[in-house]
Design a protein around this motif. Structure first.
Motif, short mmCIF file in Angstrom:
data_model
loop_
_atom_site.label_atom_id
_atom_site.label_comp_id
_atom_site.label_asym_id
_atom_site.label_seq_id
_atom_site.Cartn_x
_atom_site.Cartn_y
_atom_site.Cartn_z
N THR A 217 0.83 -1.21 0.00
CA THR A 217 0.00 0.00 0.00
C THR A 217 0.86 1.25 0.00
OG1 THR A 217 -1.72 -1.19 1.22
CG2 THR A 217 -1.86 1.21 1.19
N GLU A 218 1.98 1.20 0.71
CA GLU A 218 2.89 2.34 0.75
C GLU A 218 3.43 2.67 -0.64
OE1 GLU A 218 6.05 3.72 4.04
OE2 GLU A 218 6.58 1.86 3.02
N GLN A 219 3.75 1.64 -1.42
CA GLN A 219 4.22 1.86 -2.78
C GLN A 219 3.13 2.47 -3.65
OE1 GLN A 219 7.26 1.52 -3.94
NE2 GLN A 219 6.72 2.08 -6.04
N ILE A 220 1.89 1.99 -3.49
CA ILE A 220 0.76 2.55 -4.24
C ILE A 220 0.58 4.02 -3.91
CG2 ILE A 220 -1.77 2.48 -4.47
CD1 ILE A 220 -1.59 -0.55 -4.01
N ILE A 221 0.69 4.36 -2.62
CA ILE A 221 0.51 5.75 -2.19
C ILE A 221 1.64 6.63 -2.72
CG2 ILE A 221 0.55 7.25 -0.16
CD1 ILE A 221 -0.99 5.07 1.33
N ALA A 222 2.88 6.11 -2.69
CA ALA A 222 4.02 6.89 -3.19
C ALA A 222 3.82 7.25 -4.65
CB ALA A 222 5.31 6.09 -3.00
N GLU A 223 3.37 6.30 -5.45
CA GLU A 223 3.10 6.58 -6.87
C GLU A 223 1.87 7.46 -7.03
OE1 GLU A 223 2.69 2.72 -8.54
OE2 GLU A 223 4.83 2.23 -8.40
N GLY A 224 0.87 7.25 -6.15
CA GLY A 224 -0.37 7.99 -6.25
C GLY A 224 -0.22 9.47 -5.95
N ILE A 225 0.61 9.82 -4.96
CA ILE A 225 0.83 11.23 -4.63
C ILE A 225 1.40 11.96 -5.83
CG2 ILE A 225 2.23 12.80 -3.23
CD1 ILE A 225 1.96 10.83 -0.91
N ILE A 239 7.30 16.26 1.91
CA ILE A 239 6.99 15.08 2.72
C ILE A 239 8.10 14.87 3.74
CG2 ILE A 239 6.38 12.64 2.71
CD1 ILE A 239 5.70 12.87 -0.23
N LEU A 240 7.74 14.90 5.02
CA LEU A 240 8.68 14.53 6.07
C LEU A 240 8.52 13.03 6.29
CD1 LEU A 240 8.18 17.64 6.49
CD2 LEU A 240 8.78 17.26 8.88
N THR A 241 9.54 12.26 5.95
CA THR A 241 9.39 10.81 5.97
C THR A 241 10.75 10.14 6.00
OG1 THR A 241 8.39 8.92 4.81
CG2 THR A 241 9.39 10.64 3.45
N SER A 242 10.74 8.87 6.41
CA SER A 242 11.92 8.01 6.28
C SER A 242 11.56 6.77 5.48
CB SER A 242 12.45 7.63 7.67
OG SER A 242 11.44 6.96 8.43
N SER A 243 10.42 6.79 4.82
CA SER A 243 9.96 5.66 4.02
C SER A 243 10.77 5.55 2.73
CB SER A 243 8.47 5.82 3.69
OG SER A 243 8.12 5.01 2.58
N PRO A 244 11.43 4.43 2.48
CA PRO A 244 12.18 4.26 1.22
C PRO A 244 11.30 4.42 -0.02
CG PRO A 244 12.84 2.60 2.81
CD PRO A 244 11.66 3.29 3.39
N SER A 245 10.05 3.97 0.05
CA SER A 245 9.16 4.08 -1.11
C SER A 245 8.88 5.54 -1.45
CB SER A 245 7.84 3.35 -0.83
OG SER A 245 8.04 1.97 -0.68
#
Length: 283
Positions: A217-225, A239-245
Protein backbone atom coordinates in the motif's frame (compact mmCIF):
# COMPACT_ATOMS: atom_id res chain seq x y z
CA UNK A 1 -56.97 9.29 49.27
CA UNK A 2 -53.34 8.87 50.41
CA UNK A 3 -52.66 6.27 47.71
CA UNK A 4 -54.22 8.57 45.10
CA UNK A 5 -52.08 11.54 46.17
CA UNK A 6 -48.90 9.41 46.08
CA UNK A 7 -49.73 8.15 42.61
CA UNK A 8 -50.44 11.70 41.45
CA UNK A 9 -47.16 13.09 42.84
CA UNK A 10 -44.92 10.24 41.70
CA UNK A 11 -44.62 11.42 38.09
CA UNK A 12 -43.98 15.13 38.85
CA UNK A 13 -41.33 14.19 41.44
CA UNK A 14 -39.61 11.89 38.91
CA UNK A 15 -39.66 14.70 36.36
CA UNK A 16 -38.09 17.08 38.88
CA UNK A 17 -35.26 14.57 39.43
CA UNK A 18 -34.70 14.18 35.69
CA UNK A 19 -34.76 17.94 35.15
CA UNK A 20 -32.19 18.45 37.91
CA UNK A 21 -29.84 15.90 36.33
CA UNK A 22 -30.33 17.46 32.87
CA UNK A 23 -29.62 20.92 34.29
CA UNK A 24 -26.36 19.62 35.79
CA UNK A 25 -25.24 18.16 32.46
CA UNK A 26 -26.21 21.32 30.58
CA UNK A 27 -24.34 23.53 33.03
CA UNK A 28 -21.18 21.44 32.70
CA UNK A 29 -21.44 21.56 28.90
CA UNK A 30 -21.95 25.32 28.98
CA UNK A 31 -18.76 25.72 31.01
CA UNK A 32 -16.80 23.66 28.49
CA UNK A 33 -18.20 25.68 25.57
CA UNK A 34 -17.31 28.92 27.36
CA UNK A 35 -13.75 27.67 27.93
CA UNK A 36 -13.37 26.91 24.20
CA UNK A 37 -14.80 30.27 23.11
CA UNK A 38 -12.59 32.15 25.57
CA UNK A 39 -9.37 30.30 24.68
CA UNK A 40 -6.70 32.33 22.86
CA UNK A 41 -6.31 32.01 19.09
CA UNK A 42 -4.02 29.21 17.98
CA UNK A 43 -3.07 31.13 14.84
CA UNK A 44 -2.15 34.78 15.17
CA UNK A 45 -1.40 35.73 11.59
CA UNK A 46 -1.50 39.13 9.92
CA UNK A 47 -3.52 40.68 7.12
CA UNK A 48 -1.20 40.72 4.09
CA UNK A 49 -2.26 39.13 0.81
CA UNK A 50 0.40 37.90 -1.65
CA UNK A 51 0.13 39.21 -5.18
CA UNK A 52 0.49 35.71 -6.67
CA UNK A 53 -0.60 32.15 -5.98
CA UNK A 54 2.50 30.37 -7.27
CA UNK A 55 2.97 28.24 -4.18
CA UNK A 56 6.62 29.12 -3.60
CA UNK A 57 7.77 28.32 -0.07
CA UNK A 58 11.10 29.49 1.36
CA UNK A 59 12.41 28.52 4.79
CA UNK A 60 15.18 31.04 5.44
CA UNK A 61 17.72 30.64 8.28
CA UNK A 62 15.13 29.23 10.67
CA UNK A 63 16.03 29.09 14.37
CA UNK A 64 13.74 27.69 17.06
CA UNK A 65 14.66 25.22 19.80
CA UNK A 66 16.40 22.37 17.91
CA UNK A 67 16.17 24.13 14.53
CA UNK A 68 19.54 25.77 13.87
CA UNK A 69 19.67 27.77 10.66
CA UNK A 70 17.43 25.56 8.53
CA UNK A 71 17.17 26.71 4.91
CA UNK A 72 15.35 25.22 1.92
CA UNK A 73 12.89 26.27 -0.77
CA UNK A 74 10.46 24.47 -3.02
CA UNK A 75 10.73 24.24 -6.78
CA UNK A 76 7.70 24.24 -9.10
CA UNK A 77 6.22 20.79 -9.58
CA UNK A 78 8.62 18.90 -7.32
CA UNK A 79 8.18 16.33 -4.59
CA UNK A 80 10.59 17.42 -1.86
CA UNK A 81 11.33 14.91 0.91
CA UNK A 82 12.90 15.72 4.26
CA UNK A 83 14.51 12.97 6.32
CA UNK A 84 14.76 14.35 9.85
CA UNK A 85 17.01 12.40 12.19
CA UNK A 86 15.33 13.76 15.35
CA UNK A 87 11.53 13.49 15.73
CA UNK A 88 11.51 16.57 17.99
CA UNK A 89 12.99 18.64 15.16
CA UNK A 90 10.30 17.32 12.84
CA UNK A 91 7.53 18.36 15.27
CA UNK A 92 9.03 21.83 15.69
CA UNK A 93 9.26 22.33 11.94
CA UNK A 94 5.61 21.32 11.51
CA UNK A 95 4.61 23.81 14.23
CA UNK A 96 6.40 26.61 12.38
CA UNK A 97 5.10 25.69 8.90
CA UNK A 98 1.51 25.54 10.19
CA UNK A 99 1.84 29.06 11.63
CA UNK A 100 1.16 27.92 15.18
CA UNK A 101 4.61 28.88 16.49
CA UNK A 102 6.79 31.85 15.63
CA UNK A 103 10.49 31.12 15.04
CA UNK A 104 13.08 32.75 17.27
CA UNK A 105 14.72 34.12 14.13
CA UNK A 106 14.52 33.54 10.41
CA UNK A 107 11.53 33.44 8.11
CA UNK A 108 9.01 31.22 6.40
CA UNK A 109 8.08 33.03 3.18
CA UNK A 110 5.00 31.99 1.21
CA UNK A 111 4.80 33.59 -2.23
CA UNK A 112 7.17 36.27 -0.97
CA UNK A 113 5.22 37.16 2.18
CA UNK A 114 6.32 36.12 5.70
CA UNK A 115 3.90 33.49 6.96
CA UNK A 116 3.23 35.34 10.22
CA UNK A 117 2.21 38.49 8.33
CA UNK A 118 -0.17 36.72 5.94
CA UNK A 119 -3.92 36.55 6.47
CA UNK A 120 -5.38 33.21 7.54
CA UNK A 121 -7.48 33.03 4.37
CA UNK A 122 -4.47 33.63 2.12
CA UNK A 123 -2.44 30.99 3.94
CA UNK A 124 -5.20 28.37 3.75
CA UNK A 125 -5.62 29.12 0.04
CA UNK A 126 -1.95 28.30 -0.61
CA UNK A 127 -0.71 25.92 2.06
CA UNK A 128 -1.96 22.80 3.83
CA UNK A 129 0.07 21.22 6.62
CA UNK A 130 -1.16 17.69 7.37
CA UNK A 131 0.22 16.34 10.63
CA UNK A 132 1.02 12.73 11.44
CA UNK A 133 -1.83 12.46 13.94
CA UNK A 134 -5.03 11.52 12.11
CA UNK A 135 -8.35 13.21 12.93
CA UNK A 136 -11.62 11.78 11.58
CA UNK A 137 -15.02 13.18 12.42
CA UNK A 138 -18.47 11.77 13.00
CA UNK A 139 -20.43 11.66 9.74
CA UNK A 140 -19.93 9.73 6.53
CA UNK A 141 -16.75 8.61 4.84
CA UNK A 142 -17.56 11.04 2.02
CA UNK A 143 -17.87 14.02 4.37
CA UNK A 144 -14.48 13.12 5.89
CA UNK A 145 -12.80 13.21 2.48
CA UNK A 146 -14.57 15.66 0.18
CA UNK A 147 -13.38 19.03 1.49
CA UNK A 148 -11.99 20.42 -1.77
CA UNK A 149 -12.43 20.52 -5.55
CA UNK A 150 -10.06 17.69 -6.45
CA UNK A 151 -10.78 14.55 -8.48
CA UNK A 152 -12.40 12.24 -5.90
CA UNK A 153 -11.98 9.00 -7.86
CA UNK A 154 -8.32 9.70 -8.61
CA UNK A 155 -7.64 10.57 -4.99
CA UNK A 156 -9.33 7.41 -3.70
CA UNK A 157 -7.22 5.26 -6.00
CA UNK A 158 -4.01 7.16 -5.25
CA UNK A 159 -4.34 6.73 -1.48
CA UNK A 160 -5.88 3.22 -1.51
CA UNK A 161 -8.84 4.76 0.34
CA UNK A 162 -11.06 3.11 -2.28
CA UNK A 163 -10.38 -0.17 -0.45
CA UNK A 164 -11.75 1.37 2.76
CA UNK A 165 -14.93 2.46 0.97
CA UNK A 166 -15.43 -1.01 -0.53
CA UNK A 167 -15.45 -2.68 2.89
CA UNK A 168 -19.02 -1.48 3.49
CA UNK A 169 -22.04 -1.86 1.16
CA UNK A 170 -22.76 1.85 1.62
CA UNK A 171 -19.34 2.75 0.23
CA UNK A 172 -18.55 6.42 0.73
CA UNK A 173 -21.89 6.89 2.49
CA UNK A 174 -20.98 4.53 5.35
CA UNK A 175 -21.04 6.07 8.80
CA UNK A 176 -17.85 7.12 10.56
CA UNK A 177 -17.82 7.29 14.34
CA UNK A 178 -16.20 10.11 16.29
CA UNK A 179 -12.41 9.94 15.69
CA UNK A 180 -12.93 7.00 13.34
CA UNK A 181 -12.23 4.35 15.97
CA UNK A 182 -14.09 1.73 13.93
CA UNK A 183 -11.25 1.91 11.38
CA UNK A 184 -7.74 0.57 11.80
CA UNK A 185 -4.79 2.93 12.03
CA UNK A 186 -3.84 2.30 8.41
CA UNK A 187 -7.40 2.90 7.21
CA UNK A 188 -7.63 6.18 9.11
CA UNK A 189 -4.29 7.25 7.67
CA UNK A 190 -5.46 6.57 4.10
CA UNK A 191 -8.69 8.52 4.61
CA UNK A 192 -6.81 11.49 6.08
CA UNK A 193 -4.32 11.43 3.20
CA UNK A 194 -7.19 11.40 0.69
CA UNK A 195 -8.65 14.46 2.43
CA UNK A 196 -5.30 16.23 2.14
CA UNK A 197 -4.83 15.44 -1.54
CA UNK A 198 -8.31 16.52 -2.59
CA UNK A 199 -7.78 20.06 -1.25
CA UNK A 200 -5.64 20.82 -4.34
CA UNK A 201 -3.55 23.56 -2.68
CA UNK A 202 -0.31 24.82 -4.31
CA UNK A 203 1.82 23.57 -1.38
CA UNK A 204 1.05 20.43 0.59
CA UNK A 205 3.14 19.37 3.60
CA UNK A 206 2.75 15.76 4.77
CA UNK A 207 4.25 14.37 7.97
CA UNK A 208 4.93 10.60 7.82
CA UNK A 209 1.75 9.79 5.85
CA UNK A 210 2.33 6.02 5.51
CA UNK A 211 3.63 4.74 8.86
CA UNK A 212 0.54 2.58 9.54
CA UNK A 213 0.15 0.93 6.11
CA UNK A 214 1.80 -2.17 4.66
CA UNK A 215 4.65 -2.05 2.15
CA UNK A 216 2.49 -2.73 -0.92
CA UNK A 217 0.00 0.00 0.00
CA UNK A 218 2.89 2.34 0.75
CA UNK A 219 4.22 1.86 -2.78
CA UNK A 220 0.76 2.55 -4.24
CA UNK A 221 0.51 5.75 -2.19
CA UNK A 222 4.02 6.89 -3.19
CA UNK A 223 3.10 6.58 -6.87
CA UNK A 224 -0.37 7.99 -6.25
CA UNK A 225 0.83 11.23 -4.63
CA UNK A 226 2.96 12.00 -7.67
CA UNK A 227 0.14 11.08 -10.06
CA UNK A 228 -2.49 13.27 -8.36
CA UNK A 229 -0.31 16.22 -7.41
CA UNK A 230 2.21 16.46 -10.24
CA UNK A 231 0.90 14.98 -13.46
CA UNK A 232 -0.08 18.33 -15.02
CA UNK A 233 0.71 21.13 -12.57
CA UNK A 234 3.52 23.00 -10.82
CA UNK A 235 2.26 22.29 -7.32
CA UNK A 236 4.89 21.43 -4.70
CA UNK A 237 4.64 18.61 -2.17
CA UNK A 238 6.85 18.44 0.92
CA UNK A 239 6.99 15.08 2.72
CA UNK A 240 8.68 14.53 6.07
CA UNK A 241 9.39 10.81 5.97
CA UNK A 242 11.92 8.01 6.28
CA UNK A 243 9.96 5.66 4.02
CA UNK A 244 12.18 4.26 1.22
CA UNK A 245 9.16 4.08 -1.11
CA UNK A 246 8.29 7.75 -0.68
CA UNK A 247 11.94 8.80 -0.82
CA UNK A 248 12.47 6.85 -4.04
CA UNK A 249 9.68 8.86 -5.73
CA UNK A 250 10.95 12.23 -4.45
CA UNK A 251 12.68 14.60 -6.87
CA UNK A 252 14.99 15.83 -4.11
CA UNK A 253 15.79 14.63 -0.59
CA UNK A 254 17.11 16.83 2.22
CA UNK A 255 18.78 15.10 5.18
CA UNK A 256 18.30 17.16 8.34
CA UNK A 257 20.78 16.55 11.16
CA UNK A 258 21.04 18.69 14.33
CA UNK A 259 18.40 21.08 13.04
CA UNK A 260 20.06 21.98 9.74
CA UNK A 261 20.56 20.50 6.26
CA UNK A 262 23.40 17.98 6.36
CA UNK A 263 23.24 16.89 2.73
CA UNK A 264 20.83 16.74 -0.18
CA UNK A 265 20.40 14.79 -3.38
CA UNK A 266 18.50 11.90 -4.91
CA UNK A 267 17.56 9.02 -2.61
CA UNK A 268 19.59 6.40 -4.47
CA UNK A 269 22.72 8.58 -4.42
CA UNK A 270 22.37 9.38 -0.72
CA UNK A 271 21.89 5.70 0.11
CA UNK A 272 25.12 4.89 -1.67
CA UNK A 273 27.21 7.83 -0.45
CA UNK A 274 26.07 8.50 3.15
CA UNK A 275 26.18 5.83 5.85
CA UNK A 276 24.42 8.20 8.30
CA UNK A 277 21.56 8.71 5.87
CA UNK A 278 21.40 4.98 5.23
CA UNK A 279 21.07 4.27 8.95
CA UNK A 280 18.32 6.89 9.37
CA UNK A 281 16.26 5.41 6.53
CA UNK A 282 16.77 1.71 7.26
CA UNK A 283 16.50 1.75 11.07
Amino acid sequence: AIVGVVQFLAEPIALIGEATAEFGRARASAHRIADVLNSPRLLTLGTREPSSRDGHLVVDDLHLDELRGLFFETRPGEVLALVVADATVSDTLMDVLSGEVRPTSGWVLLDGVPLQEMSIGAMHDRLLVSRHHVDLFEGTLRSNIVVGPGDLEAVLQATAAADVAQLDPLGLDQQVTDRGFTFSGGQRQRVALARSLITDVPILVLDEPTTAVDAITEQIIAEGIRHVRHRDSERATIILTSSPSLLHHADRVLFVVDGTISTEGVHSDLMRESSTYREAVLR
